[in-house]
Design a protein around this motif. Structure first.
Motif, short mmCIF file in Angstrom:
data_model
loop_
_atom_site.label_atom_id
_atom_site.label_comp_id
_atom_site.label_asym_id
_atom_site.label_seq_id
_atom_site.Cartn_x
_atom_site.Cartn_y
_atom_site.Cartn_z
N LEU A 25 35.73 100.10 0.03
CA LEU A 25 34.55 99.25 -0.05
C LEU A 25 33.69 99.61 -1.25
O LEU A 25 33.27 98.73 -2.01
CB LEU A 25 33.73 99.37 1.24
CG LEU A 25 32.39 98.61 1.26
CD1 LEU A 25 32.61 97.11 1.11
CD2 LEU A 25 31.62 98.93 2.55
N ALA A 26 33.44 100.90 -1.45
CA ALA A 26 32.60 101.33 -2.57
C ALA A 26 33.23 100.95 -3.91
O ALA A 26 32.53 100.53 -4.84
CB ALA A 26 32.38 102.85 -2.51
N VAL A 27 34.55 101.08 -4.01
CA VAL A 27 35.25 100.74 -5.25
C VAL A 27 35.13 99.24 -5.52
O VAL A 27 34.82 98.81 -6.63
CB VAL A 27 36.73 101.17 -5.17
CG1 VAL A 27 37.54 100.50 -6.28
CG2 VAL A 27 36.85 102.67 -5.26
N VAL A 28 35.39 98.41 -4.50
CA VAL A 28 35.33 96.96 -4.68
C VAL A 28 33.94 96.53 -5.11
O VAL A 28 33.77 95.78 -6.08
CB VAL A 28 35.75 96.23 -3.39
CG1 VAL A 28 35.52 94.73 -3.51
CG2 VAL A 28 37.21 96.51 -3.08
N VAL A 29 32.92 97.00 -4.40
CA VAL A 29 31.55 96.61 -4.73
C VAL A 29 31.16 97.11 -6.12
O VAL A 29 30.57 96.36 -6.93
CB VAL A 29 30.56 97.15 -3.66
CG1 VAL A 29 29.12 96.91 -4.10
CG2 VAL A 29 30.82 96.48 -2.32
N GLY A 30 31.52 98.35 -6.45
CA GLY A 30 31.14 98.91 -7.74
C GLY A 30 31.83 98.24 -8.91
O GLY A 30 31.19 97.91 -9.92
N VAL A 31 33.13 98.01 -8.80
CA VAL A 31 33.86 97.39 -9.92
C VAL A 31 33.44 95.93 -10.09
O VAL A 31 33.27 95.46 -11.22
CB VAL A 31 35.38 97.51 -9.72
CG1 VAL A 31 36.12 96.78 -10.83
CG2 VAL A 31 35.81 98.97 -9.70
N LEU A 32 33.25 95.20 -8.98
CA LEU A 32 32.79 93.82 -9.10
C LEU A 32 31.38 93.74 -9.67
O LEU A 32 31.05 92.79 -10.39
CB LEU A 32 32.85 93.12 -7.74
CG LEU A 32 34.25 92.71 -7.27
CD1 LEU A 32 34.18 92.10 -5.88
CD2 LEU A 32 34.91 91.75 -8.24
N PHE A 33 30.56 94.73 -9.38
CA PHE A 33 29.22 94.78 -10.00
C PHE A 33 29.36 94.82 -11.52
O PHE A 33 28.68 94.08 -12.25
CB PHE A 33 28.45 96.01 -9.50
CG PHE A 33 27.11 96.20 -10.15
CD1 PHE A 33 25.97 95.64 -9.60
CD2 PHE A 33 26.98 96.94 -11.32
CE1 PHE A 33 24.73 95.80 -10.20
CE2 PHE A 33 25.75 97.11 -11.93
CZ PHE A 33 24.62 96.55 -11.36
N CYS A 34 30.25 95.67 -12.02
CA CYS A 34 30.44 95.80 -13.47
C CYS A 34 31.07 94.54 -14.06
O CYS A 34 30.65 94.06 -15.13
CB CYS A 34 31.31 97.01 -13.77
SG CYS A 34 30.59 98.60 -13.29
N ALA A 35 32.08 93.99 -13.38
CA ALA A 35 32.73 92.79 -13.88
C ALA A 35 31.76 91.62 -13.93
O ALA A 35 31.72 90.86 -14.92
CB ALA A 35 33.92 92.44 -12.99
N ASN A 36 30.94 91.47 -12.89
CA ASN A 36 29.97 90.37 -12.86
C ASN A 36 28.86 90.56 -13.88
O ASN A 36 28.31 89.58 -14.39
CB ASN A 36 29.40 90.22 -11.46
CG ASN A 36 30.40 89.69 -10.47
OD1 ASN A 36 31.43 89.14 -10.85
ND2 ASN A 36 30.15 89.86 -9.19
N ALA A 37 28.55 91.82 -14.20
CA ALA A 37 27.56 92.07 -15.26
C ALA A 37 28.09 91.54 -16.59
O ALA A 37 27.34 90.95 -17.38
CB ALA A 37 27.26 93.56 -15.35
N CYS A 38 29.38 91.71 -16.84
CA CYS A 38 29.97 91.16 -18.06
C CYS A 38 29.89 89.63 -18.06
O CYS A 38 29.60 89.01 -19.10
CB CYS A 38 31.42 91.61 -18.19
SG CYS A 38 31.61 93.40 -18.43
N LEU A 39 30.11 89.02 -16.90
CA LEU A 39 29.99 87.56 -16.81
C LEU A 39 28.56 87.10 -17.04
O LEU A 39 28.33 85.96 -17.46
CB LEU A 39 30.47 87.07 -15.45
CG LEU A 39 31.98 86.99 -15.23
CD1 LEU A 39 32.27 86.40 -13.86
CD2 LEU A 39 32.66 86.17 -16.31
N GLY A 40 27.59 87.95 -16.76
CA GLY A 40 26.20 87.62 -17.04
C GLY A 40 25.94 87.37 -18.52
O GLY A 40 25.02 86.63 -18.89
N LEU A 41 26.76 88.00 -19.37
CA LEU A 41 26.68 87.72 -20.81
C LEU A 41 27.42 86.44 -21.18
O LEU A 41 27.04 85.73 -22.10
CB LEU A 41 27.28 88.88 -21.61
CG LEU A 41 26.64 90.26 -21.44
CD1 LEU A 41 27.41 91.29 -22.26
CD2 LEU A 41 25.18 90.23 -21.87
#
Length: 400
Positions: free
Chosen positions: A306-322
């Protein structure tokens, strides 16, 4: 005069209107398992209620954009919000999943108006980095949806069951109608309106489809949005069934995943001013592809906690924010005279791509994180390939 509106006030008005569509998705997500149980249906049928919304939301944009170029921005908003209200009431009364799927389709037909028209209004007011700044501010307002709407949905379920969610969405539609009537100015002057007929529409659409920068940017952002749609359709079941989260726990995890996107979106305009919008897109897409490929590898190796999924998706979605606000602005920059059509065609292509991504991933969904991670990584890879193809042309696109 509309041009005299402050950027903050514009962002608040447009963001509140544009948030109606995402609220119809995000507030509803924690209730998916409960609705399925109440209506006696399975996961695939519940995912179909999302797919029907996305497809209608995408296809209807083809109507609202040209209509807004001819009639101004407010009349189509009235119609769309009214249709959204009808669909929402029908959802609240749904006695079966078939009824709910149809009602969600009607809701999507109406909600499309508040996706297309605010983007056209932004193009009425600004271009380049100023438009990116306003788009990012609008997204900051919209960010209340994925951060708070699932929690609100969980609370409403506890108070009055899943139908209460749609009652609140109906109230939101009424508030949006009031904002449109009494607060939102008309930003398209009479002299700038274009007569829309089949011939001119076909000609203008042909210009857009033949523009490699418009199409490339549209689908770069489209594959980013498709990854969101796959996540939205799967996350409630993955987080509750695989990881054992409650509806409230799911809402918190979902909000964390969304927070990265909206925080990063606020840096898109400043970065664009410093290094150029095209470079911002390239950096964001590479980061998104890397993080999603990493998550896919961990899921296939059985190491996606769970921690890995939430953490990695947080980073991936931050890239999409750009990526997403920047591609939206760049795609419209050269097409101001048909901004409504350009916004609607781009939005339609993106939403249909998202609906197709859900349908393509649905047969492989088994309640675990792996199918979701593989599908999201596929979206990242597709966006990266498109960026590599489009980048040489993007260098010639205006950055400001």
């Amino acid at each position: 005069m509309s041009a005299q509106l402050s950027m903050t006030r514009s962002a608040l008005i447009l963001g509140l209107l544009a948030a109606v569509g995402p609220f119809a998705i995000d507030m509803y997500l924690p209730a998916l398992p409960q609705i399925g149980a109440a209506l006696g249906t399975d996961v695939a049928a519940m995912q179909a209620t999302l797919t029907s919304y996305f497809l209608a939301f995408g296809l209807a944009q083809l109507v609202y954009g040209p209509w807004a170029d001819q009639a101004g921005r407010k009349v189509p908003l009235y119609f769309g919000l009214g249709l959204f209200l009808v669909g929402t009431v029908a959802c609240a009364l749904a006695p079966s999943v078939g009824w709910l799927i149809v009602a969600r389709f009607v809701q999507g037909l109406g909600g499309a108006a508040v996706m297309v028209i605010p983007r056209a209004i932004i193009r009425d007011l600004h271009t380049g980095t100023q438009a990116t700044k306003l788009m990012a501010l609008v997204m900051l307002v919209i960010s209340v949806s994925p951060m708070l709407a699932p929690l609100a949905g969980s609370g409403l379920m506890a108070l009055g069951g899943w139908r209460t969610i749609f009652a609140v969405l109906a109230i939101a539609a009424l508030v949006s109608l009031a904002i449109t009537a009494f607060v939102l100015p008309e930003t398209l002057e009479d002299k700038d309106r274009v007569t829309v007929n089949a011939r001119s529409l076909w000609k203008s659409a042909g210009v857009l489809v033949r523009d490699p920068v418009f199409m490339g940017l549209t689908f770069i952002g489209g594959f980013g949005m498709a990854s969101f749609f796959v996540f939205i359709a799967s996350a409630a079941f993955v987080y509750t069934d695989t990881f054992g989260l409650t509806p409230t726990g799911f809402s918190i995890a979902f909000a964390i995943n969304a927070a990265g996107f909206f925080a990063a979106s606020q840096t898109a305009a400043p970065l664009g001013e410093r290094i150029g919008l095209a470079r911002v897109v390239r950096i964001g897409v590479v980061g998104f592809a890397v993080f999603t490929a990493f998550l896919c590898a961990l899921a296939l190796a059985g190491a996606a906690s769970l921690a890995v999924v939430v953490g990695v998706l947080f980073c991936a979605n931050a890239c999409l924010g750009l990526v997403i606000p920047t591609t939206m602005v760049m795609a419209l920059d050269d097409h101001g005279e048909i901004a409504g059509l350009a916004s609607s065609l781009g939005g339609t292509l993106q939403m249909v791509a998202g609906g197709v991504a859900i349908m393509a991933a649905a047969p492989f969904f088994d309640g675990t994180v792996t199918p979701m991670a593989v599908a999201i990584a596929g979206c990242g890879a597709a966006a990266l390939v498109l960026t590599m193809v489009t980048s040489p042309r993007m260098r010639r696109a205006p950055a400001a």
